[in-house]
Design an enzyme around this catalytic site. Structure first.
Site, mmCIF file in Angstrom:
data_model
loop_
_atom_site.group_PDB
_atom_site.id
_atom_site.type_symbol
_atom_site.label_atom_id
_atom_site.label_comp_id
_atom_site.label_asym_id
_atom_site.label_seq_id
_atom_site.Cartn_x
_atom_site.Cartn_y
_atom_site.Cartn_z
ATOM 1 N N PHE A 135 0.906 -1.283 -0.055
ATOM 2 C CA PHE A 135 -0.190 -0.083 0.083
ATOM 3 C C PHE A 135 0.852 1.263 -0.108
ATOM 4 C CE2 PHE A 135 -2.758 3.348 1.476
ATOM 5 C CZ PHE A 135 -3.831 3.169 0.888
ATOM 6 N N ASP A 185 9.603 2.647 1.314
ATOM 7 C CA ASP A 185 8.515 3.518 1.543
ATOM 8 C C ASP A 185 8.470 3.310 3.177
ATOM 9 O OD1 ASP A 185 5.928 4.434 2.776
ATOM 10 O OD2 ASP A 185 5.039 3.606 1.012
ATOM 11 N N LYS A 189 3.169 10.747 7.523
ATOM 12 C CA LYS A 189 2.620 10.435 8.630
ATOM 13 C C LYS A 189 3.086 11.156 10.025
ATOM 14 C CE LYS A 189 0.617 6.164 6.943
ATOM 15 N NZ LYS A 189 -0.954 6.642 6.905
#
Length: 474
Positions: free
Chosen positions: A165, A251, A280
Site C-alpha cells: 500500500f 516507503d 504521517k
C-alpha cells in the site's frame, strides 16, 4: 467601462445555514453525522455508524481521546502511524506558536524553516541521503519518488509488491498491491509490474531485463496485514537493485521515525535506499507533512540546474507551519528516545499477544516489529455458513477484523482498526510513549473478547445480517 452602481454596491453575505467555526465546534453528534451523510462520504458514514464508530470526539491528549459524552478512550490506532508523538504534543503546539507571525506560504522566497527541516532529515536518515522534497502527504511523497526515479534513470518501468500500500493517488495507486482499490480507476500509470513480497527470484526475473527505473517496497507491509519480510530479504533486494541499475525506493511512511524500534525500519537490516519516502508522524500528529529524500547524485540527474528546477513543485509543500511541526516532531523523537521505547514496549506487547495466541484458537497469528503490531484471526467455524443471507460468506471475509475492533471500541473504549489489504488483521499502533500499564489494559480487553468468543460471534452473525439488510435497502 461604466460599472452598474447597484452591482458595485451589492454586498456578498453569508448564505443561510453557513456554519462559523464557533458553531462548528459546538455541533452535536447527530449534526456531525448528517453533514457527513449529506456533504461528504455517505457510504463511509453509514459504515462507521453500523459499528457505532461515528462517535464525536472532542478532546485529545497523548494516547487518550474523549468523546462528547465525556468517555475516555485509549488510542491504539494512532492515525495509522501518524501519532508517534501522540495527540497534541505541547512541544509541537509551541513550535507552531513560535512561527505564527512568519509568512506561511510565500513561493517567491526560500523557506527559512523548510531549509532547516531538510537539513535535519539529511542528518538523521541513513547513508548519504541528502536532498529532500517536502510535500503534504505520503501519497505525494510516493508520487514524487516515482517521478524522480524515472527522471534520474531514464527508464520507465516500476516494480512493486503484491499486498503493498503506497497511496490512492493515480501514480501511488498504480504501485499499490490490491486490485480492489485499482479496478475503478483503470487504466492506471503504465509500466507497473507486481512481484510477491519476499520473493527474490521473481524480483530478479524482472530486474534482469534492465528496464526498471525503481523497485518500491515497504520494509514492513502495513496495510498488507503487518507482514515482516523474510530474513535477509532487504539486503538481497539492495544487492539486486544495485546489480541491475534499478533505484530502490523504501516507503517508510508508516514504519519510519521510530515506529518499529529503530528510527527507520530499513536500519534493522542496515539497508540504505536510493530514495526514501516519509510522512504521517513527520507532521507531529498535527500538520500534514511528507517528504522524499535522495542522494545528491540522483537529485542532480533528475532536477539539477535551473532548467529542471521547477519540474516538480508543490504550492503547500514545505510551508512554514508544517516544517515547524516536522522539526519539533524530530526533536521529540530523538530527545525522548522514542525508537528505543517502541522496541521495549513492542516486545512486551508481542509477548502478551503470543500468550493469547497460544491460549485461544481464534487467533491465527500475531506479528510485528516495535509498536507496529498485527493480530490475524481465524474465521470462526460456521459463522458464514449459518447466516441466512447469500452475501454473508463474502461479507464475513471483510468483517471479522472490524467486529473485534468494534468490540474493543464499544465495550472497552480502545480504538483500533483492521488493515486495508487484509481485513482479518487488526493493527495496534499506539503513540510511542505508551506504557506497559496501558498495554496491559488492551491485553485484558482482548482476552475478555476471546474468552467469550462463542457468544460474541453469535452476536456477530446478527450484526452481519443487519449490515446486509442495510446494503439491500440502499
Amino acid at each position: 467601462m461604466k460599472v452598474n452602481s447597484s452591482a458595485k454596491d451589492q454586498k456578498i453575505s453569508k448564505p443561510a445555514g453557513f456554519i462559523s467555526i464557533d458553531s462548528a465546534v459546538k455541533q452535536n453528534r447527530e449534526q456531525v453525522v448528517e453533514n457527513h451523510k449529506t456533504y461528504l462520504n455517505a457510504g463511509l458514514a453509514m459504515m462507521l455508524g453500523l459499528l457505532n464508530f461515528d462517535r464525536q470526539f472532542v478532546r485529545a491528549e497523548g494516547i487518550y481521546v474523549w468523546d462528547s459524552k465525556g468517555d475516555k478512550y485509549l488510542d491504539f490506532l494512532g492515525a495509522y502511524g501518524a501519532l508517534n508523538t501522540g495527540h497534541n504534543h505541547p512541544r509541537v503546539l509551541e513550535a507552531l506558536d513560535r512561527v505564527k507571525e512568519m509568512p506561511n506560504l510565500l513561493q517567491a522566497s526560500l523557506g527559512t524553516v523548510a531549509g532547516a527541516l531538510a537539513r535535519n532529515l539529511a542528518l538523521i536518515t541513513p547513508g548519504n541521503l541528502q536532498r529532500s522534497f517536502i510535500c503534504n502527504s505520503g501519497a505525494e511523497a510516493v508520487e514524487g519518488a516515482l517521478k524522480m526515479a524515472r527522471a534520474a534513470s531514464g527508464r520507465q518501468k516500476l516494480i512493486y509488491c503484491e499486498g503493498s500500500f503506497h497511496g490512492k493517488t493515480l501514480g501511488a495507486l498504480a504501485v499499490t498491491g490490491r486490485g480492489k482499490y485499482q479496478k475503478a480507476f483503470q487504466p492506471l500509470v503504465p509500466g507497473c509490474t507486481s512481484v510477491p513480497y519476499g520473493d527474490l527470484d521473481a524480483l530478479e526475473y524482472e530486474l534482469k531485463k534492465e528496464e526498471t527505473a525503481a523497485f518500491i517496497l515497504e520494509p514492513v507491509q502495513g496495510e498488507g496485514g503487518i507482514i515482516i519480510p523474510p530474513p535477509g530479504y532487504l539486503p538481497e533486494v539492495r544487492r539486486l537493485c544495485s546489480k541491475y541499475g534499478t533505484l530502490l525506493i523504501i516507503d517508510e511512511i508508516q514504519t519510519g521515525l521510530g515506529r518499529t524500534g529503530k528510527m527507520f525500519a530499513c536500519q534493522h537490516d542496515d539497508v540504505i535506499p536510493d530514495i526514501m519516502c516519509l510522512a504521517k508522524s513527520l507532521g507531529g500528529g498535527i500538520m500534514p507533512a511528507g517528504a522524499y529524500i535522495t542522494t545528491d547524485e540522483i537529485w542532480k540527474k533528475a532536477y539539477g540546474g535551473m532548467e529542471k528546477a521547477l519540474l516538480h513543485t508543490s504550492t503547500f509543500g514545505g510551508n512554514t507551519w508544517a516544517a515547524a511541526a516536522g522539526i519539533a516532531a524530530l526533536e521529540i523523537i530523538l530527545e525522548e528516545n522514542l525508537p528505543e521505547k517502541a522496541r521495549e514496549t513492542g516486545e512486551y506487547l508481542l509477548s502478551g499477544l503470543t500468550r493469547l495466541k497460544e491460549k485461544y484458537p481464534l487467533v491465527k497469528d500475531v506479528r510485528g516489529r516495535g509498536l507496529m503490531v498485527g493480530i490475524e484471526f481465524n474465521q470462526p467455524g460456521g459463522l458464514a455458513a449459518k447466516a441466512s443471507f447469500g452475501l454473508a460468506t463474502k461479507l464475513s471475509e471483510e468483517y471479522l477484523g472490524s467486529l473485534v475492533a468494534g468490540e474493543l471500541m464499544n465495550k472497552h473504549r480502545i480504538i483500533t482498526a483492521y488493515t486495508l489489504n487484509n481485513p482479518n488483521v487488526i493493527r495496534l499502533e499506539p503513540p510511542l510513549s505508551v506504557s506497559k500499564e496501558q498495554i496491559d489494559i488492551v491485553l485484558q480487553a482482548l482476552e475478555d473478547i476471546f474468552a467469550t468468543h462463542k457468544g460474541f460471534f453469535s452476536a456477530a452473525k446478527a450484526g452481519a445480517k443487519s449490515i446486509i439488510k442495510s446494503f439491500i435497502k440502499k
